[in-house]
Design a protein around this motif. Structure first.
Motif, mmCIF file in Angstrom:
data_model
loop_
_atom_site.group_PDB
_atom_site.id
_atom_site.type_symbol
_atom_site.label_atom_id
_atom_site.label_comp_id
_atom_site.label_asym_id
_atom_site.label_seq_id
_atom_site.Cartn_x
_atom_site.Cartn_y
_atom_site.Cartn_z
ATOM 1 N N GLU A 21 40.853 59.926 24.302
ATOM 2 C CA GLU A 21 39.823 59.306 23.982
ATOM 3 C C GLU A 21 38.444 59.438 24.971
ATOM 4 O OE1 GLU A 21 40.799 55.665 22.146
ATOM 5 O OE2 GLU A 21 40.243 54.742 23.785
ATOM 6 N N PHE A 22 37.470 59.172 24.410
ATOM 7 C CA PHE A 22 35.983 59.264 25.194
ATOM 8 C C PHE A 22 35.170 58.191 24.737
ATOM 9 C CE2 PHE A 22 31.840 60.525 26.176
ATOM 10 C CZ PHE A 22 31.471 60.394 27.259
ATOM 11 N N ALA A 23 34.840 57.238 25.430
ATOM 12 C CA ALA A 23 33.684 56.385 24.984
ATOM 13 C C ALA A 23 32.519 56.183 25.620
ATOM 14 C CB ALA A 23 34.524 54.926 24.881
ATOM 15 N N LYS A 24 31.465 56.115 24.905
ATOM 16 C CA LYS A 24 30.018 55.996 25.610
ATOM 17 C C LYS A 24 29.167 55.469 24.576
ATOM 18 C CE LYS A 24 26.522 59.374 27.136
ATOM 19 N NZ LYS A 24 25.540 58.192 27.186
ATOM 20 N N THR A 25 27.902 54.675 25.266
ATOM 21 C CA THR A 25 27.062 53.959 24.319
ATOM 22 C C THR A 25 25.806 54.955 24.370
ATOM 23 O OG1 THR A 25 27.665 51.908 25.350
ATOM 24 C CG2 THR A 25 25.235 52.309 24.564
ATOM 25 N N VAL A 26 25.560 55.243 23.205
ATOM 26 C CA VAL A 26 24.562 56.563 22.889
ATOM 27 C C VAL A 26 23.172 55.968 23.226
ATOM 28 C CG1 VAL A 26 23.497 57.970 21.034
ATOM 29 C CG2 VAL A 26 26.017 57.425 21.138
ATOM 30 N N SER A 27 22.410 56.680 24.063
ATOM 31 C CA SER A 27 20.983 56.095 24.741
ATOM 32 C C SER A 27 20.025 56.780 24.051
ATOM 33 C CB SER A 27 20.812 56.124 26.194
ATOM 34 O OG SER A 27 20.945 57.640 26.548
ATOM 35 N N GLU A 28 18.702 56.464 24.195
ATOM 36 C CA GLU A 28 17.774 57.401 23.866
ATOM 37 C C GLU A 28 17.765 58.750 24.471
ATOM 38 O OE1 GLU A 28 13.031 56.717 23.489
ATOM 39 O OE2 GLU A 28 14.159 54.949 22.975
ATOM 40 N N THR B 62 33.536 55.784 20.321
ATOM 41 C CA THR B 62 34.811 56.153 20.682
ATOM 42 C C THR B 62 35.153 57.370 20.035
ATOM 43 O OG1 THR B 62 35.312 53.993 21.670
ATOM 44 C CG2 THR B 62 36.973 55.707 21.364
ATOM 45 N N ALA B 63 35.377 58.616 20.603
ATOM 46 C CA ALA B 63 35.722 59.796 20.040
ATOM 47 C C ALA B 63 37.210 59.873 20.324
ATOM 48 C CB ALA B 63 34.942 60.916 20.644
ATOM 49 N N VAL C 230 30.190 65.446 17.461
ATOM 50 C CA VAL C 230 30.894 66.267 17.505
ATOM 51 C C VAL C 230 31.024 66.715 19.068
ATOM 52 C CG1 VAL C 230 31.495 68.678 16.948
ATOM 53 C CG2 VAL C 230 30.660 67.150 15.137
ATOM 54 N N GLY C 231 30.127 66.763 19.794
ATOM 55 C CA GLY C 231 30.095 66.973 21.157
ATOM 56 C C GLY C 231 30.892 66.132 21.930
ATOM 57 N N PHE C 232 31.076 64.752 21.551
ATOM 58 C CA PHE C 232 31.915 63.792 21.944
ATOM 59 C C PHE C 232 33.413 64.034 21.642
ATOM 60 C CE2 PHE C 232 28.151 60.653 21.660
ATOM 61 C CZ PHE C 232 27.766 60.867 22.800
ATOM 62 N N LEU C 233 33.690 64.587 20.502
ATOM 63 C CA LEU C 233 34.937 65.216 20.296
ATOM 64 C C LEU C 233 35.426 66.347 21.056
ATOM 65 C CD1 LEU C 233 34.828 64.920 16.362
ATOM 66 C CD2 LEU C 233 36.293 63.435 17.779
ATOM 67 N N ALA C 234 34.389 67.148 21.526
ATOM 68 C CA ALA C 234 34.643 68.425 22.134
ATOM 69 C C ALA C 234 34.870 67.804 23.633
ATOM 70 C CB ALA C 234 33.244 69.127 22.343
ATOM 71 N N THR C 235 34.526 66.966 24.111
ATOM 72 C CA THR C 235 34.778 66.254 25.558
ATOM 73 C C THR C 235 36.164 66.084 25.527
ATOM 74 O OG1 THR C 235 32.413 65.303 25.835
ATOM 75 C CG2 THR C 235 34.302 64.270 27.064
ATOM 76 N N VAL C 236 36.637 65.299 24.297
ATOM 77 C CA VAL C 236 37.921 64.917 24.451
ATOM 78 C C VAL C 236 38.885 66.323 24.342
ATOM 79 C CG1 VAL C 236 39.777 63.642 23.276
ATOM 80 C CG2 VAL C 236 37.296 62.741 23.387
#
Length: 135
Positions: free
Chosen positions: A11-18, A96-97, A57-63
């Motif tokens: 998994e990969f987690a990130k706070t989505v910013s502007e 979290t993806a 989907v990009g976050f899923l691609a990171t995983v």
């Protein structure tokens, strides 16, 4: 495909910013008002700006890249994404993806993952399946 076992996950987690929303808009050209125009977004059912679905989907691609890295030479590549968006991602949400290996198609050298993206409240914002082709 011995390097993968059903149940493997990452998994990969990130706070989505502007910055994420504007940077992604600049890369892919998705400047739709609901993403980049607060006044327009107020007139939508979301009532404020949301991140592009493809960003999740990009976050899923990171995983998927994490999972592909487990393959021996010559490696593995993303093959397919079947994702449904179920809730918005707002600027400031922490997502979290996660990919869970659900099945292996040995004749096709393909790993089939259950894919989920959840926000900080545990709400699923995107889900489906992704496919990794082992080369």
């Amino acid at each position: 495909m011995d390097c993968y076992a059903v149940g493997d996950h990452a998994e990969f987690a990130k706070t989505v910013s502007e910055y994420d929303v504007y940077g992604f808009a600049g890369i892919v050209g998705d400047f739709y008002g609901v993403h980049v125009n607060e006044e327009y977004a107020k007139t939508t059912r979301f009532e404020k700006r949301i991140a592009q679905g493809a960003l999740s989907v990009g976050f899923l691609a990171t995983v998927m890249g994490t999972m592909a890295a487990k393959a021996p030479n010559p490696g593995a590549v993303s093959h397919r994404y079947d994702i449904t968006f179920t809730a918005p991602v707002y600027i400031g949400d922490t997502v979290t993806a996660r990919l869970d290996l659900a099945d292996k198609d040995e004749p096709r050298n393909t790993c089939i993952f259950t894919a989920t993206v959840t926000n900080q409240k545990g709400v699923v914002v995107a889900s489906g399946k992704t496919y990794l082709k082992v080369l």
